[in-house]
Design a protein around this motif. Sequence first.
Motif, PDB file in Angstrom:
ATOM      1  N   HIS A   2       0.648  -1.572  -0.105  1.00 31.47           N
ATOM      2  CA  HIS A   2       0.014  -0.391   0.334  1.00 31.47           C
ATOM      3  C   HIS A   2       0.846   1.363  -0.051  1.00 31.47           C
ATOM      4  O   HIS A   2       1.447   1.625   0.968  1.00 31.47           O
ATOM      5  CB  HIS A   2      -0.764   0.320   1.122  1.00 31.47           C
ATOM      6  CG  HIS A   2      -1.841  -1.199   1.031  1.00 31.47           C
ATOM      7  ND1 HIS A   2      -1.771  -2.750   1.772  1.00 31.47           N
ATOM      8  CD2 HIS A   2      -3.169  -1.009   0.929  1.00 31.47           C
ATOM      9  CE1 HIS A   2      -3.385  -2.902   1.243  1.00 31.47           C
ATOM     10  NE2 HIS A   2      -4.430  -1.398   1.410  1.00 31.47           N
ATOM     11  N   ILE A   3       1.160   1.619  -1.366  1.00 37.46           N
ATOM     12  CA  ILE A   3       2.095   2.620  -0.996  1.00 37.46           C
ATOM     13  C   ILE A   3       1.046   4.175  -0.458  1.00 37.46           C
ATOM     14  O   ILE A   3       0.345   4.481  -0.900  1.00 37.46           O
ATOM     15  CB  ILE A   3       2.354   3.345  -2.407  1.00 37.46           C
ATOM     16  CG1 ILE A   3       2.803   2.052  -3.367  1.00 37.46           C
ATOM     17  CG2 ILE A   3       3.783   4.137  -2.689  1.00 37.46           C
ATOM     18  CD1 ILE A   3       3.155   2.299  -4.585  1.00 37.46           C
ATOM     19  N   PRO A   4       2.136   4.786   0.777  1.00 36.09           N
ATOM     20  CA  PRO A   4       1.438   6.100   0.885  1.00 36.09           C
ATOM     21  C   PRO A   4       1.929   7.149  -0.174  1.00 36.09           C
ATOM     22  O   PRO A   4       2.490   7.170  -1.029  1.00 36.09           O
ATOM     23  CB  PRO A   4       2.026   5.725   2.452  1.00 36.09           C
ATOM     24  CG  PRO A   4       3.509   4.814   2.276  1.00 36.09           C
ATOM     25  CD  PRO A   4       3.083   4.241   1.043  1.00 36.09           C
ATOM     26  N   ASP A   5       0.515   8.046   0.337  1.00 38.13           N
ATOM     27  CA  ASP A   5       1.176   9.686   0.324  1.00 38.13           C
ATOM     28  C   ASP A   5       2.561  10.013   0.409  1.00 38.13           C
ATOM     29  O   ASP A   5       3.412   9.823   0.854  1.00 38.13           O
ATOM     30  CB  ASP A   5       0.459  10.104   0.672  1.00 38.13           C
ATOM     31  CG  ASP A   5      -1.432  10.101   0.159  1.00 38.13           C
ATOM     32  OD1 ASP A   5      -1.257  10.324  -0.752  1.00 38.13           O
ATOM     33  OD2 ASP A   5      -2.295  10.468   0.902  1.00 38.13           O
ATOM     34  N   GLY A   6       3.255  10.703  -0.565  1.00 40.80           N
ATOM     35  CA  GLY A   6       4.062  11.476  -0.322  1.00 40.80           C
ATOM     36  C   GLY A   6       5.346  10.176  -1.043  1.00 40.80           C
ATOM     37  O   GLY A   6       6.223  10.781  -0.914  1.00 40.80           O
ATOM     38  N   TYR A   7       4.737   9.191  -1.228  1.00 36.29           N
ATOM     39  CA  TYR A   7       6.290   8.583  -1.548  1.00 36.29           C
ATOM     40  C   TYR A   7       6.184   7.861  -3.600  1.00 36.29           C
ATOM     41  O   TYR A   7       7.331   8.149  -4.293  1.00 36.29           O
ATOM     42  CB  TYR A   7       5.705   6.795  -1.291  1.00 36.29           C
ATOM     43  CG  TYR A   7       5.610   6.379  -0.175  1.00 36.29           C
ATOM     44  CD1 TYR A   7       5.898   7.655   0.812  1.00 36.29           C
ATOM     45  CD2 TYR A   7       6.489   5.444  -0.197  1.00 36.29           C
ATOM     46  CE1 TYR A   7       5.934   7.031   2.265  1.00 36.29           C
ATOM     47  CE2 TYR A   7       7.011   4.600   1.420  1.00 36.29           C
ATOM     48  CZ  TYR A   7       6.591   5.826   2.483  1.00 36.29           C
ATOM     49  OH  TYR A   7       7.185   5.759   3.667  1.00 36.29           O
ATOM     50  N   ASP A 100      -4.349   3.406   5.428  1.00 34.82           N
ATOM     51  CA  ASP A 100      -3.524   2.903   5.132  1.00 34.82           C
ATOM     52  C   ASP A 100      -3.399   2.587   3.739  1.00 34.82           C
ATOM     53  O   ASP A 100      -4.637   2.293   2.536  1.00 34.82           O
ATOM     54  CB  ASP A 100      -4.442   0.700   5.406  1.00 34.82           C
ATOM     55  CG  ASP A 100      -3.314   0.184   5.074  1.00 34.82           C
ATOM     56  OD1 ASP A 100      -1.946   0.924   4.784  1.00 34.82           O
ATOM     57  OD2 ASP A 100      -3.606  -1.304   5.174  1.00 34.82           O
ATOM     58  N   GLY A 101      -2.301   3.062   3.266  1.00 40.21           N
ATOM     59  CA  GLY A 101      -2.552   3.893   1.364  1.00 40.21           C
ATOM     60  C   GLY A 101      -2.452   4.924   1.405  1.00 40.21           C
ATOM     61  O   GLY A 101      -2.466   5.640   2.458  1.00 40.21           O
ATOM     62  N   GLY A 102      -2.911   5.737   0.301  1.00 42.70           N
ATOM     63  CA  GLY A 102      -3.024   6.822   0.151  1.00 42.70           C
ATOM     64  C   GLY A 102      -3.843   8.039  -0.862  1.00 42.70           C
ATOM     65  O   GLY A 102      -4.526   6.744  -0.968  1.00 42.70           O
ATOM     66  N   ILE A 103      -4.195   8.858  -0.773  1.00 44.21           N
ATOM     67  CA  ILE A 103      -4.810   9.259  -2.084  1.00 44.21           C
ATOM     68  C   ILE A 103      -4.442   9.462  -3.193  1.00 44.21           C
ATOM     69  O   ILE A 103      -4.476   9.168  -4.131  1.00 44.21           O
ATOM     70  CB  ILE A 103      -5.496  10.568  -1.314  1.00 44.21           C
ATOM     71  CG1 ILE A 103      -6.321  10.367   0.253  1.00 44.21           C
ATOM     72  CG2 ILE A 103      -6.960  11.150  -2.352  1.00 44.21           C
ATOM     73  CD1 ILE A 103      -7.191   9.344  -0.254  1.00 44.21           C
ATOM     74  N   TYR A 169      11.491  11.966  -2.884  1.00 42.16           N
ATOM     75  CA  TYR A 169       9.764  10.668  -2.756  1.00 42.16           C
ATOM     76  C   TYR A 169      11.157   9.896  -2.639  1.00 42.16           C
ATOM     77  O   TYR A 169      11.532   9.835  -1.534  1.00 42.16           O
ATOM     78  CB  TYR A 169       9.063  10.837  -3.939  1.00 42.16           C
ATOM     79  CG  TYR A 169       8.654  12.285  -4.474  1.00 42.16           C
ATOM     80  CD1 TYR A 169       7.708  13.313  -4.168  1.00 42.16           C
ATOM     81  CD2 TYR A 169       9.109  12.918  -5.599  1.00 42.16           C
ATOM     82  CE1 TYR A 169       7.583  14.589  -3.981  1.00 42.16           C
ATOM     83  CE2 TYR A 169       9.054  14.500  -6.380  1.00 42.16           C
ATOM     84  CZ  TYR A 169       7.785  15.305  -5.912  1.00 42.16           C
ATOM     85  OH  TYR A 169       8.134  15.964  -5.718  1.00 42.16           O
TER      86      TYR A 169
END
Lengths: 212, 97
Positions: A2-7, A100-103, A169
Motif C-alpha cells: 500500500h504505497i502511502p501519500d508522498g512516496y 492505509d495507503g494514500g489518496i 520522494y
Amino acid sequence: MHIPDGYLSPTVVVATYAVALPLWFFGFKKLKETLNEETLPLIGALSAMSFIIMMLNIPIPGGTSGHAVGAVLIAILFNPWVAFIAISVVLLIQAVIFGDGGISTFAANSLAMGFVGAFVGYYVFRIFKKYKFAPYLAGWSGIVASSFLAALLLGIEPIFWNKNGTPLYFPFGLKETIPALVGAHMLFFGIAEAVFTGLAYGFIHKKKMEIE
Amino acid sequence: MKKRIYFILAALIVIIPLGLLSDSPAWGEWGKEYYKKILGYIPYGIAKAKGINAPMKDYSFGSLSDISGYYLSAIVGAVLIFAFFYILTKVLHAKNS
C-alpha cells in the motif's frame, strides 16, 4: 504494497490516474453487467474477504511484514474487471477510513494490487485450467506481478526525481525495491495468496456453478 | 453457496487478531522517523505528506484496545464494502425495472 501519500512524484501520480481512470470506467461497466441479486452475495463477500485477508499481516525475516490480496480469486471466479473494481473499492475504504495507503497513490495501488494482479492471475489460470494447481499458481503469479509494478513505481522515484542526487520522494532505487518487494512476494506472500486462492477456489467453485 | 462463503468470511474475522502478531511494518511503508534514522533526512515529498485524517487510523478506534479496535475495523470494513455492492445492485435493479 500500500504505497502511502508522498512516496510518488506528482508526475507518476498524474500518470497512474490517467491510466487508471479509463480502466475504472470500463471495469465499472463490466461490474454492472455481472452484478445482480444472485451474484451480489458472492461478489460482496469476496471483496469483504479481500479486505480481511489484507489485515492478516504475516511477519517475515528482515523485520517487515506483508499480506495476501485476494484479487486473483475474484478474477478467476468472475472476471478480472470485477476483481479490479472490487480491489479498488477495498483500497479506497482502506485509505479513507483506516489511513492505509494514500489518496494520491490510490490509482497506483489499484493498478498494482487490482489490475495487474487480477489480469495476470486470470490469464495464468486460463493457461493451466486443466490442472489442479491452476488456482494456486494463478494466485502466486498475480500477487508477484502486483509487487513488481509497485517495486517499479517506487524504484524509479530516486532515478528521475532527485535534487542534486538527494531523492525527493521514495528514496530507494530498483536495486532495492525489486529484491525487497518482488523477492518477498515470491517467497512468502505469494505462497499465502496461492494457498488462499487455491483453497477458497476449491471450496467455492463447485457451489458457484450451481447458481449459474 | 452463501453459507460456505459467509462461513469462510466469519472464520477469517474470528482469527483477525493474528494480524496483530507482528508490529513490523510492510517494506516501504515506514513512518517518517524511519527515514530520519536510516538516511539522516526525510525525503521532501514524504516530509510534506499530510497523511489522511482517517476516522479509524491504523485499524484502531479511540481508546479501544488493539484487539478490540482490530475486530471493530474488520467488521466496519467488511460491512462498508458489502454495502457498496448492495447499494449498487439495488440502484441497478431499480433502473432496470
